[in-house]
Scaffold this motif. Structure first.
Motif, PDB file in Angstrom:
ATOM      1  N   THR A 229      47.128  31.864  -2.482  1.00 32.84           N
ATOM      2  CA  THR A 229      46.896  33.213  -1.961  1.00 32.84           C
ATOM      3  C   THR A 229      47.508  34.314  -2.799  1.00 32.84           C
ATOM      4  N   ALA A 230      48.517  33.992  -3.622  1.00 30.98           N
ATOM      5  CA  ALA A 230      49.277  35.008  -4.364  1.00 30.98           C
ATOM      6  C   ALA A 230      49.941  36.006  -3.422  1.00 30.98           C
ATOM      7  N   GLU A 231      50.278  35.556  -2.221  1.00 38.23           N
ATOM      8  CA  GLU A 231      50.948  36.416  -1.241  1.00 38.23           C
ATOM      9  C   GLU A 231      52.236  36.992  -1.839  1.00 38.23           C
ATOM     10  N   VAL A 232      52.485  38.269  -1.582  1.00 35.12           N
ATOM     11  CA  VAL A 232      53.695  38.933  -2.067  1.00 35.12           C
ATOM     12  C   VAL A 232      54.748  38.909  -0.960  1.00 35.12           C
ATOM     13  N   LEU A 233      55.905  38.339  -1.263  1.00 33.58           N
ATOM     14  CA  LEU A 233      56.998  38.229  -0.314  1.00 33.58           C
ATOM     15  C   LEU A 233      58.081  39.240  -0.646  1.00 33.58           C
ATOM     16  N   ASP A 234      58.743  39.767   0.386  1.00 38.79           N
ATOM     17  CA  ASP A 234      59.945  40.563   0.117  1.00 38.79           C
ATOM     18  C   ASP A 234      61.140  39.623   0.025  1.00 38.79           C
ATOM     19  N   GLY A 235      62.312  40.173  -0.227  1.00 46.06           N
ATOM     20  CA  GLY A 235      63.483  39.339  -0.419  1.00 46.06           C
ATOM     21  C   GLY A 235      63.804  38.463   0.771  1.00 46.06           C
ATOM     22  N   HIS A 236      63.713  39.036   1.975  1.00 49.24           N
ATOM     23  CA  HIS A 236      64.040  38.271   3.180  1.00 49.24           C
ATOM     24  C   HIS A 236      63.044  37.137   3.406  1.00 49.24           C
ATOM     25  N   GLN A 237      61.772  37.405   3.181  1.00 51.69           N
ATOM     26  CA  GLN A 237      60.760  36.361   3.348  1.00 51.69           C
ATOM     27  C   GLN A 237      60.964  35.240   2.326  1.00 51.69           C
ATOM     28  N   ALA A 238      61.269  35.633   1.090  1.00 52.03           N
ATOM     29  CA  ALA A 238      61.519  34.634   0.049  1.00 52.03           C
ATOM     30  C   ALA A 238      62.724  33.777   0.403  1.00 52.03           C
TER      31      ALA A 238
END
Length: 273
Positions: free
Chosen positions: A176-185
């Motif tokens: 998907t190439a989903e973009v995560l923020d720091g907390h999600q990562a």
């Protein structure tokens, strides 16, 4: 010492050891990976490995990003010969040129800590994943971005991702190439910690690591990297071999003497290559 694209700043510590601060230095292009930076990211680890006074590495990006990934335009201008050579493996090598850009940091016998802010995409993420630890800002943007361009991770991500993610999560984020923020990562396990000042977190961890034998740290990396997906028999054999070498090392003797005397150990330079 500096490079056109990657800065190497070796800073002394109070106990006589050194810490290498490595900075991707192409801020105007969000530290996109052009041919010069790709080459530098292979050469700088060689300098670090040759200096046994260096006990840890902090890897970061200048400007608004850690690394936005491969600069397709710049690599395209380098011509098909450069791209072809980048995929060729010489006899006895496990990595090609593009893979070694990341794997060189994995192979260092000292802890490597990536400090992530802003975009960390594609090849930039694979570079960060090759570090031993990653600290990110809450608003970092982290993505296995290759799917956007109809590609797959090919700069060692197939190995580093499998060590951190369940296979279904790795597939989904890659597809998907989903973009995560720091907390999600962090929730997924892609980063070690999240804070507004990740550099301070990295430096705090370095402070802890400097209290430990540099040989034991090097062998800890080797132990887990060579046994993580191997059989128990292989893992147990590797444990025994590495432990036997450590038990005859000068730094083990220093640790024992310091422990008995209830003093802080004064380590000698790393013997492990």
């Amino acid at each position: 010492m500096t490079d056109d694209r990657v800065l190497l700043d070796i800073r002394p510590t109070d106990d006589g050891a050194n810490v290498a601060y490595v900075t991707l230095n192409r801020a105007a292009k969000y530290n996109g990976l052009d041919p010069a930076m790709l080459r530098a990211l292979i050469e700088v680890p060689k300098r670090i490995a040759a200096d046994r006074s260096i006990r840890a590495v902090i890897l970061r990006g200048d400007g608004p990003a850690f690394c936005s990934g491969l600069d397709f335009a710049a690599v395209g201008k380098a011509g098909p010969a450069f791209q072809l050579r980048g995929f060729v493996k010489l006899p006895g090598q496990s990595t090609n040129f593009f893979q070694q850009v990341c794997w060189a940091w994995r192979e260092l016998p000292v802890p490597v800590i990536a400090v992530v802010h802003g975009p960390c995409f594609g090849g930039g993420l694979q570079l960060a994943l090759a570090a031993d630890f990653r600290f990110a800002t809450p608003d970092a943007q982290i993505s296995i971005m290759e799917a956007k361009w109809g590609l797959i991770p090919d700069m060692t991500g197939s190995v580093t991702l499998r060590e951190l993610l369940p296979i279904d999560v790795a597939k989904r984020l890659t597809m998907t190439a989903e973009v995560l923020d720091g907390h999600q990562a962090h929730e997924y396990g892609l980063v070690t910690g999240v804070s507004d000042e990740p550099l301070k977190d990295a430096e705090a961890l370095v402070g802890e690591l400097l209290t430990r034998s540099p040989d034991a740290l090097a062998y800890t990396k080797r132990l887990f990297h060579t046994t993580w997906t191997r059989s128990p028999r292989w893992a147990f054999w590797t444990e025994s071999v590495l432990q036997a070498r450590l038990m005859t090392s000068a730094n083990h003797k220093i640790a024992r003497r310091a422990g008995l005397a209830k003093e802080l150990p004064r380590w000698v330079a790393r013997k492990v290559r």
